[in-house]
Design a protein around this motif. Structure first.
Motif, PDB file in Angstrom:
ATOM      1  N   ALA A   1      11.473  29.328  29.517  1.00 49.81           N
ATOM      2  CA  ALA A   1      12.896  29.673  29.403  1.00 49.81           C
ATOM      3  C   ALA A   1      13.639  29.349  30.689  1.00 49.81           C
ATOM      4  O   ALA A   1      14.788  28.884  30.662  1.00 49.81           O
ATOM      5  CB  ALA A   1      13.032  31.156  29.067  1.00 49.81           C
TER       6      ALA A   1
ATOM      7  N   ARG B   1      17.966  17.595  21.481  1.00 49.10           N
ATOM      8  CA  ARG B   1      18.534  18.908  21.145  1.00 49.10           C
ATOM      9  C   ARG B   1      19.736  18.687  20.231  1.00 49.10           C
ATOM     10  O   ARG B   1      20.804  18.270  20.678  1.00 49.10           O
ATOM     11  CB  ARG B   1      18.939  19.666  22.397  1.00 49.10           C
TER      12      ARG B   1
ATOM     13  N   ARG C   1      14.707  25.435  24.895  1.00 52.10           N
ATOM     14  CA  ARG C   1      15.280  26.295  23.860  1.00 52.10           C
ATOM     15  C   ARG C   1      14.545  26.098  22.535  1.00 52.10           C
ATOM     16  O   ARG C   1      13.973  25.030  22.281  1.00 52.10           O
ATOM     17  CB  ARG C   1      16.762  25.980  23.638  1.00 52.10           C
TER      18      ARG C   1
END
Length: 450
Positions: free
Chosen positions: A399, A440, A404
């Motif tokens: 993290a 992402r 993520r």
């Protein structure tokens, strides 16, 4: 009353040599009455450096109050689990000297925070866990060291009851110890019905501390990894069990390549064929796996296997029970093709080619890939390219570097990553800076790790 004990174990080696003969190298250079005396010493001098002592340290949660008495304690603090330090000893086997791979039992290194290897020459080296599979009780470790010795691996499918075995390990922490015996039985199961079992049974003495050690044959080849015994109070009574080398190789190969055991699933439930059952079903042989149900959309259904079939062979090797079928299939990776010989309800035999599907469970150790990935949950991308980040625990190294949930790791330092195995290879050098290429959503970005 006999008691099942899981051990800190040794490796057993067995041979398909006839019991009346010993290999030429087993002769010592002295004789009695003009006849040379047989000895295993020359073979063991070559093999024993490949068997190591494993020392572990860690912490585990324990209940402050037993479940049966919790009703009487209203204070939540008294009921809360507490961490307690533990230490343990076991054995392991070096299977790849160049890469430093060591096989042991999962229960030897389970929950360990520190793992230390002691070689026969006295060197002590820290090891990291690459991956493990609880259901088969196999774990893979890695060390960085020169001058390692690896053991040659035999084909355990060629073992016969009566073949000689030699067990090597460190019982009770005494140091490396060698015992001998024979293969007492093959295809043993039922020690724990939830696990994948297809054990070699041996009467070579195995005791606490031998777990993860080697079972070898008279040629000095690995035939199994010792894992459990049956005996009062955990002592040896001549009934020990080892995981066959063929199963070990299949599981280790998957851990190295994917970071997990991608267990193959056939998609059937059933029972073993016993004498009474065979008579009732008018079967010629009282062995095999009777199929009671075939799961919808499973590998078995797609191949054409139906309820009422009896599976008698896997890849040309006879099976005696449903547990043996479960053990052999469970050690074969998802996506692999398996040849099953099936006795149909009309009495005719038919051979099916079945492509196994993937089990739902996985056991990946992200921190074994790189310390910066600790706290992330990873799995291979179902599209066949990249590594999915399916979860990230708050406050963990993963993290903190910016990973993520939903990210896809596509590459490292501009080199493409197809799966977890390739990701591990590219991140081996933790001393240097690396850039993770992350997809992402509709965006691409780089995350720096060191």
């Amino acid at each position: 009353m006999k008691k099942m004990s899981v051990l800190m174990s040794s490796v057993l080696l067995s041979s398909s040599l006839a019991m009346t003969t010993l290999p030429a190298y087993a002769n010592l250079p002295f004789s009695v009455d003009g006849k040379q005396l047989p000895s295993l010493a020359p073979m063991l001098e070559n093999v024993t450096p490949a068997v190591v002592l494993i020392s572990v340290k860690g912490t585990q949660e324990v209940q402050s109050v037993p479940d049966a008495f919790r009703f009487f304690f209203g204070n939540p603090r008294q009921n809360a689990p507490r961490e307690r330090p533990f230490q343990g000893l076991g054995s392991g086997v070096i299977i790849d000297a160049e890469k430093g791979y060591i096989v042991t039992n999962h229960h030897v290194v389970k929950e360990a925070d520190e793992i230390q290897i002691t070689l026969k020459d006295g060197r002590q080296i820290s090891a990291k866990k690459i991956g493990a599979d609880e259901n088969s009780d196999i774990a893979l470790l890695q060390v960085e060291a020169d001058g390692l010795t690896q053991v040659k691996i035999a084909d355990s499918d060629k073992l016969r009851v009566g073949d000689f075995t030699v067990a090597i390990g460190s019982p009770f922490g005494l140091g490396q110890t060698v015992t001998s015996g024979i293969v007492s039985a093959l295809g043993r199961s039922g020690l724990n019905v939830e696990n994948i079992e297809d054990f070699i049974q041996t009467d070579a003495a195995i005791n606490s501390g031998n777990s993860g050690g080697a079972l070898i044959n008279l040629r000095g080849e690995l035939i199994g990894i010792n894992t459990a015994i049956i005996g009062p109070n955990g002592g040896n009574v001549g009934i020990g069990f080892a995981i066959p080398s063929n199963m070990v190789q299949s599981l280790v190969k998957q851990i190295i390549e994917f970071g997990e055991v991608r267990r193959g699933v056939l998609g059937v439930s059933g029972r073993s064929v016993t004498g009474e059952f065979a008579k009732a079903m008018e079967l010629e042989e009282a062995q095999g796996a009777f199929i009671e149900e075939v799961t919808k959309d499973s590998a078995a259904e797609e191949a054409g296997i139906v309820a009422g079939d009896v599976i008698t062979q896997v890849n040309g090797k006879k099976i005696k029970s449903f547990a043996e079928l479960r053990g052999k299939i469970g050690a074969i990776g998802a996506g692999s093709e398996v040849e099953l010989t099936v006795l149909k309800s009309n009495g005719k035999k038919k051979v099916y080619k079945v492509v196994l599907k993937k089990a739902d469970s996985a056991n990946i150790e992200p921190s074994s890939i790189h310390r910066a990935l600790e706290g992330a949950t990873l799995e291979n991308n179902s599209q066949g390219f990249g590594v999915n980040v399916t979860d990230v625990e708050a406050g963990t190294p993963a993290a903190l570097i910016g990973l993520r949930k939903g990210d896809i790791i596509r590459g490292v330092n501009r080199k493409r990553v197809a799966n977890i195995g390739e990701l591990r290879e590219l991140l081996q050098d933790e001393s240097s800076v690396s850039l993770l290429n992350i997809a992402r959503g509709n965006s691409n970005l780089f995350i720096r790790i060191k």
